[in-house]
Write an enzyme that holds these catalytic residues in place. Structure first.
Site, PDB file in Angstrom:
ATOM      1  N   TYR A 192       0.834  -1.394   0.118  1.00  0.00           N
ATOM      2  CA  TYR A 192       0.047  -0.079   0.031  1.00  0.00           C
ATOM      3  C   TYR A 192       0.854   1.311   0.140  1.00  0.00           C
ATOM      4  CZ  TYR A 192      -4.320  -2.687   0.895  1.00  0.00           C
ATOM      5  OH  TYR A 192      -5.333  -3.855   0.749  1.00  0.00           O
TER       6      TYR A 192
ATOM      7  N   HIS B 245     -17.803  -1.060   2.996  1.00  0.00           N
ATOM      8  CA  HIS B 245     -16.449  -1.412   3.911  1.00  0.00           C
ATOM      9  C   HIS B 245     -16.505  -2.091   4.994  1.00  0.00           C
ATOM     10  CE1 HIS B 245     -12.247  -0.542   4.904  1.00  0.00           C
ATOM     11  NE2 HIS B 245     -12.558  -0.225   5.990  1.00  0.00           N
TER      12      HIS B 245
END
Length: 618
Positions: A240, A422
């Protein structure tokens, strides 16, 4: 004991030998015969009766990390069918494409192209609980065309959303886990194939997309590229990458009206998903940073850049705002700093690859009628909410109550046009439903096959009007069968969330509409369970909630009582303004919203797969 009679003649022995040889040949030939319900590729003729879908296909995604296998598709809502086009850069002995509940190789719905060494066949198939493949007795994948082109071998076929085959996958809105595999040797029979013994992979897509026309962009539209600054992709499977970009000084208010991905050529199969976050307006300065989001030495202020502006995942197309709304960027009350987060999926550990991927924002100074806003629904990030260990399906619900919507929404309400679901790793399904007058009115967004590894902003097929006094319930399904300890709510990846970021207009001051169980009633649960389990010495009030969850002896009864508590105990409401302050009023010890009538399940001609794990009720 004598096996042969001494009087047996040579002629008899000869006859027996050739009889046995003929029997063996029949068995061998039968084993190599073509399956009666598969398509022999050598006999394939163009099907002029089937109308071809518009080419090129509007949706496409690379399936494997090298980009050797690419899936493209189109949708016919009139006929309830999906047209698929599979491109194989280098076809060896065949290829497997399939769909399963969460990417499993077992109990999967498959379509297979395989080579026997002399002939090639195409057929609808399925895998059992051990990965063994069998040809389906009912062929629901209809082959339209197979053609070799300069850039690879192309297969064009179609399949209905829903079939009457219990082994078939039901194609519906939400995440579809696509599995694929390459055959590196001939197969005399498809039954010789076991998916666990070939090279396979998984890709996640939104197969069904809204058939909405793209709005026309204004003539004065400008672009801003929020991209990584020519970084070298680390040679590790998962990275990431975070990058801070600063907006021009004194940038006036504009409206973002569209955004799209910008992928460095050659990296299409590595750039998995990306998000652009706006930093908190209260932060006057954010240090420049380009590096791993997980680096412990990264600036702490990066954690204050959480307001989502844009999100893209592999296979997603450009995102357009409604023609009368735009997302504000610049001007008073906004931040000058944006954080780009890029997820690189590099399972082949490719090294030395440069990347300048990101998201291109299209914005206009000609402000539209309405500001678009983003609101958080679901559960507050708190350890008060937890999922017991060893759970196949455990449900948690967060509420945006009628009291909050009555307080914060304008008389005409708001219009939801998109949402982003999410959870973290244990999430398996998310559903947000609109309730009016104690009755479920419509589903805002639902994903029965949700994966935290595939997050994108999803445009609704039809906007949802939420009025003052309405209730929004967000319910998440979790699976913790692989965990021995309870999973509490929080920001860590091994902790859990249950959130729906809804995109709506006109923008209001309501930015967060979420709940958690009343702490006092949760403490009563801990006290009861400790007495029931014989832990009379426990001073529960002296330890934290996370530790109290961990100290319990978890079994079916402990989990059932917790589930009952979550569904009946009073809740604490977070009805927050954009300043993070609560709207005036009393928000603690609110009753759980009552729902007397639930929506009926959508009707399909056939429900398809009926396995318990395929479509958990959410």
């Amino acid at each position: 004991m004598r096996i042969f009679n001494r009087n047996l003649r040579l002629q008899d022995i000869t006859i027996m030998y050739f009889t046995a040889l003929a029997t063996l040949m029949i068995i061998l030939v039968a084993s190599y015969q073509a399956p009666s319900n598969a398509v022999n590729m050598s006999n394939l003729k163009p099907k002029t009766s089937i109308p071809l879908p518009p080419l090129p296909m509007p949706f496409h995604v690379p399936l494997d990390p090298r980009g050797e296998l690419q899936l493209a598709w189109n949708i016919s809502y009139d006929n309830q069918e999906v047209y698929m086009q599979l491109r194989v850069a280098e076809l060896r002995y065949g290829v497997v494409l399939g769909m399963s509940d969460h990417g499993e190789l077992t109990n999967a719905d498959l379509v297979v192209l395989w080579d026997t060494g002399t002939k090639s066949f195409f057929g609808d198939a399925w895998s059992d609980s051990e990965g063994h493949v069998s040809l389906d007795s009912q062929q629901d994948y209809e082959l339209i065309e197979a053609k070799q082109k300069p850039d690879g071998f192309y297969l064009l076929f179609k399949r209905p959303f829903s079939t009457c085959d219990p082994r078939d996958y039901l194609i519906e809105e939400g995440t579809v886990h696509v599995i694929y595999g390459f055959l590196d040797k001939p197969l005399a029979s498809l039954e010789q194939l076991n998916l666990s013994r070939i090279h396979t992979g998984i890709q996640r897509i939104l197969m069904l997309r809204p058939d909405l026309p793209s709005p026309t962009l204004p003539p004065d539209v400008q672009t801003l590229d929020v991209v990584t600054p020519n970084v070298i992709i680390p040679n590790q499977e998962t990275t990431y990458w975070c990058f801070i970009q600063q907006l021009p000084a004194n940038m006036p208010k504009n409206h973002i009206v569209m955004y799209e991905s910008v992928i460095t050529p050659g990296n299409e199969a590595i750039v998995h998903h990306m998000e652009v976050f706006e930093c908190s307006p209260e932060i006057r300065d954010v240090p420049q940073y380009s590096g791993s989001c997980d680096d412990k030495m990264k600036p702490g202020k990066l954690n204050l850049c959480r307001h989502v502006l844009a999100a893209w995942a592999m296979g997603a197309e450009a995102f357009y705002y409604p023609s009368d709304a735009g997302l504000p960027m610049g001007g008073l009350g906004s931040s000058r700093f944006l954080r780009l987060e890029v997820h690189y999926h590099n399972p082949l550990l490719i090294s030395g690859r440069h990347d300048s991927s990101g998201i291109r924002l299209h914005f206009t100074p000609s402000l539209r009628q309405y500001d678009a806003g983003i609101m958080e629904l679901g559960l507050v990030y708190t350890p008060l909410m937890a999922v017991p260990p060893k759970q196949h399906n455990f449900y948690l619900s967060g509420y945006c109550t009628s009291k909050c919507t009555q307080t914060a929404l304008p008389p005409g309400g708001i219009y939801i046009f998109a949402s982003q679901l999410h959870t973290h790793l244990a999430g398996r399904g998310v559903r947000t439903v609109l309730v009016r007058g104690d009755k479920e009115l419509e589903v805002v967004q639902e994903d029965k096959h949700y994966s935290t590894h595939y997050q994108t902003i999803r445009v609704l097929r039809q906007m949802v009007n939420v009025l003052p006094g309405d209730v929004l319930i967000t319910k998440c399904t979790f699976n913790t069968e692989d965990r021995s300890k309870p999973t509490v709510g929080g920001f860590g990846i091994m902790e859990e969330m249950c959130v729906n970021y809804i995109h709506y207009y006109p923008r209001t001051q309501l930015e967060l509409c979420k709940t958690h169980v009343d702490p006092g009633y949760l403490q009563k649960y801990f006290d009861f369970m400790n007495r029931f389990q014989g832990n009379y010495q426990c001073a529960c009030a002296d330890v934290g909630v996370t530790e109290q969850y961990s100290q319990l002896q978890w079994d079916a009864f402990t989990a059932e009582v917790l589930d009952s508590l979550y569904n009946t105990a009073p809740i604490s409401m977070h009805c927050n303004q954009s300043s993070a302050r609560l709207f005036p009023g009393e928000w603690d010890k609110q009753p759980v919203p009552a729902v007397t009538t639930v929506l009926q399940k959508p009707h399909y001609p056939c429900e398809g797969r009926a396995l318990p794990s395929s479509q958990p009720p959410v």
